[in-house]
Structure formats: structure tokens, C-alpha cells
Design an enzyme around this catalytic site. Structure first.
Site, PDB file in Angstrom:
ATOM      1  N   SER A 111       2.420 -19.450  -9.497  1.00 28.26           N
ATOM      2  CA  SER A 111       2.744 -18.317 -10.281  1.00 28.26           C
ATOM      3  C   SER A 111       4.202 -18.861 -11.006  1.00 28.26           C
ATOM      4  CB  SER A 111       3.235 -17.784  -9.767  1.00 28.26           C
ATOM      5  OG  SER A 111       4.192 -17.494  -9.478  1.00 28.26           O
ATOM      6  N   LYS A 153      10.604 -16.159 -10.779  1.00 29.70           N
ATOM      7  CA  LYS A 153       9.972 -15.612 -11.789  1.00 29.70           C
ATOM      8  C   LYS A 153      10.920 -15.970 -13.368  1.00 29.70           C
ATOM      9  CE  LYS A 153       6.462 -13.948 -10.700  1.00 29.70           C
ATOM     10  NZ  LYS A 153       5.033 -14.902 -10.737  1.00 29.70           N
TER      11      LYS A 153
END
Length: 235
Positions: A111, A153
Site C-alpha cells: 500500500s 500512511k
């Protein structure tokens, strides 16, 4: 004057005597010759200040006596003891750093590609970011909402920012973002999202690999208080 009579005179004398006994004997019934001599002569002191000075002098004598005993040990024994002490200090210091200052994280998914590939490791700041705060573009670690699994993230929006997507690009407060960290292939870097104004004490986060990342587009903004740390660098 007996020892009991001497130490009953005042709280100061009782404390001074107790400290001296603990230093001289520790958990043993009897201490070294110097220390026991100091204890034996304690009742001869008169007044609180004299008792305190005698106790301080006794602590110095105990320290010298312990150093002398250590010097009498075989050199190899002293080296081993010092090595064990250094190792213990290193272990304790390392555990403290790992628990409260820095830690190492593991990236299990794609990701955050290409910034962090699958199985990459990274160093996480656990403390300083709480003082300095996080900035746009920082990579942060936090538990994915609804789970205990830590994920990383990138911070795209701070409290008050409006984040939206136009033609596959991210816009913040009416301006398109320059995102050089995204995959070079436009098919993998394309970003689609709904317009969001970030609430107070929240962060809008996205993974760098926008096509496969699960982030604020799915589970919403992340609370600043939920952050586990800020990523400093990869290993």
C-alpha cells in the site's frame, strides 16, 4: 550512651543512623571493618548537625572500603563484572529506547509502494512527534480503525484542510498536489476520492499506492491522538 539512646534523640539522628546502617550493612548482618567502626562511634556525636556530618563521612568511608574490596578481586573477575554491568546497561537502555523513543516497524503490504515495498522495515519516532506535531507529507503509523494492526500512511490533510480529487489527482484547499512519491505508472497513481474537510484533531491519510491502499477514502480521517508514531526512515 547506647546506640538506642542516641538515635532516639531526634528524627534527624534516626534518619542519619538508618541511612548509615543501610549503606554499611545492606542486607548483611555485618558490614566491613571501616563501616562498622563508623557505626560504633555514631553515639558519640552530639546534636543533629554533628550526626549528619558523621553519617556523610561514614558514607564516604563505605565507598572507599567497597572500592578497596573490588581492587582486591582477581583482574579477570573485575573485567567480567564490568562487562556484565555494561551489557545490562546496554540491554536496559535498548529496551527503554525501543519502548519509549524509537521502534522498528514492518511493512506487510504494497500500500505504500514505491516508498516502502513489501517486507521493508522502517524506524518510527514514538516521542518527538508529540512535541513537534506532524506535517503534511509525513508518514505516520497508527492502528487501522477497527483493528489492532499497525499501518503506515502519508498525511495529506491537516485539521481544516479540504481534500478532494479531480481527474485522478488530489487537490488540497483548491490547489493540485505535487506528489513525486507516487508510482510512475499513472494507472497505479490515479486517485479518486470524495471531497472532505478535515475535522479538528483529525488527519486525512492516503497510501502512496493509491489503487491498492485502504485509507481515509474508506475509513475516514484518523485521530491525532491515535497515532503510534512518525516514520523517520527506512532500513
Amino acid at each position: 550512651m547506647t546506640v538506642d539512646q542516641a538515635v532516639r534523640e531526634s528524627a534527624v539522628r534516626r534518619i542519619a543512623y538508618a541511612v548509615l546502617v543501610a549503606a554499611v550493612r545492606g542486607r548483611r548482618e555485618r558490614g566491613g571493618d571501616w563501616g562498622e567502626a563508623v557505626l560504633a562511634e555514631f553515639p558519640e556525636t552530639t546534636g543533629d548537625w554533628a550526626a549528619v556530618r558523621w553519617a556523610i563521612g561514614g558514607l564516604r568511608a563505605v565507598r572507599y572500603e567497597r572500592r578497596a574490596r573490588r581492587r582486591e578481586l582477581p583482574r579477570l573477575v573485575r573485567i567480567r563484572r564490568r562487562a556484565v554491568l555494561i551489557a545490562l546497561i546496554g540491554v536496559v537502555g535498548g529496551l527503554a529506547v525501543n519502548r519509549f523513543v524509537l521502534s522498528v516497524g514492518y511493512q506487510p503490504s504494497g500500500s505504500m509502494q514505491p516508498t516502502y515495498d513489501i517486507s521493508d522495515r522502517y524506524v518510527v519516532d514514538l516521542a518527538a512527534f508529540r512535541l513537534t506535531g506532524v506535517q503534511r507529507g509525513d508518514i505516520v503509523e497508527f492502528p487501522m480503525p477497527g483493528t489492532d494492526r499497525l499501518v503506515i500512511k502519508r498525511v495529506i490533510g491537516l485539521p481544516g484542510d479540504t481534500v478532494e480529487c479531480r481527474d485522478g489527482r488530489v487537490w488540497r484547499n483548491g490547489s493540485p498536489l505535487d506528489e513525486p512519491y507516487l508510482p510512475a505508472d499513472l494507472d497505479w497513481s490515479r486517485t479518486d476520492c470524495s471531497a472532505t474537510t478535515v475535522p479538528p484533531h483529525q488527519l486525512y491519510v492516503l497510501g502512496d499506492h493509491r489503487v491498492v491502499s485502504t485509507d481515509s477514502r474508506e475509513y475516514g480521517t484518523v485521530g491525532e491522538g491515535d497515532l503510534h508514531g512518525r516514520v523517520l526512515l527506512g532500513l
